[in-house]
Design a protein around this motif. Structure first.
Motif, PDB file in Angstrom:
ATOM      1  N   LYS A  31       0.837  -1.206   0.000  1.00  0.00           N
ATOM      2  CA  LYS A  31       0.000   0.000   0.000  1.00  0.00           C
ATOM      3  C   LYS A  31       0.871   1.255   0.000  1.00  0.00           C
ATOM      4  O   LYS A  31       0.595   2.218  -0.726  1.00  0.00           O
ATOM      5  N   TYR A  32       1.919   1.250   0.807  1.00  0.00           N
ATOM      6  CA  TYR A  32       2.844   2.382   0.849  1.00  0.00           C
ATOM      7  C   TYR A  32       3.524   2.563  -0.509  1.00  0.00           C
ATOM      8  O   TYR A  32       3.655   3.683  -1.013  1.00  0.00           O
ATOM      9  N   MET A  33       3.936   1.450  -1.115  1.00  0.00           N
ATOM     10  CA  MET A  33       4.626   1.536  -2.400  1.00  0.00           C
ATOM     11  C   MET A  33       3.705   2.064  -3.497  1.00  0.00           C
ATOM     12  O   MET A  33       4.132   2.881  -4.326  1.00  0.00           O
ATOM     13  N   THR A  34       2.443   1.625  -3.530  1.00  0.00           N
ATOM     14  CA  THR A  34       1.536   2.130  -4.563  1.00  0.00           C
ATOM     15  C   THR A  34       1.296   3.624  -4.391  1.00  0.00           C
ATOM     16  O   THR A  34       1.216   4.354  -5.373  1.00  0.00           O
ATOM     17  N   ALA A  35       1.198   4.086  -3.153  1.00  0.00           N
ATOM     18  CA  ALA A  35       1.034   5.526  -2.916  1.00  0.00           C
ATOM     19  C   ALA A  35       2.272   6.282  -3.398  1.00  0.00           C
ATOM     20  O   ALA A  35       2.157   7.350  -4.025  1.00  0.00           O
ATOM     21  N   SER A  36       3.448   5.732  -3.144  1.00  0.00           N
ATOM     22  CA  SER A  36       4.690   6.382  -3.571  1.00  0.00           C
ATOM     23  C   SER A  36       4.825   6.378  -5.092  1.00  0.00           C
ATOM     24  O   SER A  36       5.232   7.385  -5.688  1.00  0.00           O
TER      25      SER A  36
END
Length: 110
Positions: free
Chosen positions: A35-40
């Motif tokens: 989830k963090y990576m997709t936001a980034s």
């Protein structure tokens, strides 16, 4: 679905309750990371000025988003992730709210 509640959840797969990380802990950690990576990646896509870089980032974003979705599905299937069922009235109110925003746009969204 649990009776008397708006939660939608499958029966929970039991995992050892020990200080060591178990399968659920590992999947939960990986899901949070994805989830963090997709936001980034989303931010990177918005700021990419080079078309080739943008295309590469878009491909990686899609792969990461698919991985996130697969992890979510696995956790949901094992009963380790629950969602709330929205009340129909709330869904209708939100739809009307955002549908009203269309009139504020410079062009009509079809």
């Amino acid at each position: 679905m649990n009776s008397g509640s708006n939660k939608i959840q499958n029966p929970e797969t039991n995992v050892p309750k020990t200080p060591q990380m178990n399968e659920r802990d590992f999947l939960n950690d990986q899901l949070a990371t994805e989830k963090y990576m997709t936001a980034s990646y989303s931010t990177a896509l918005n700021e990419a000025s080079n078309q080739a870089l943008y295309q590469d980032l878009a491909t990686i974003f899609k792969e990461t988003q698919d991985c996130q979705r697969n992890l979510y599905n696995l956790m949901f299937q094992n009963g380790w992730y629950a969602v709330e069922q929205a009340q129909q009235q709330k869904v209708q109110q939100t739809y009307q709210q955002f549908n009203g925003y269309k009139s504020q746009l410079p062009y009509t969204v079809q």
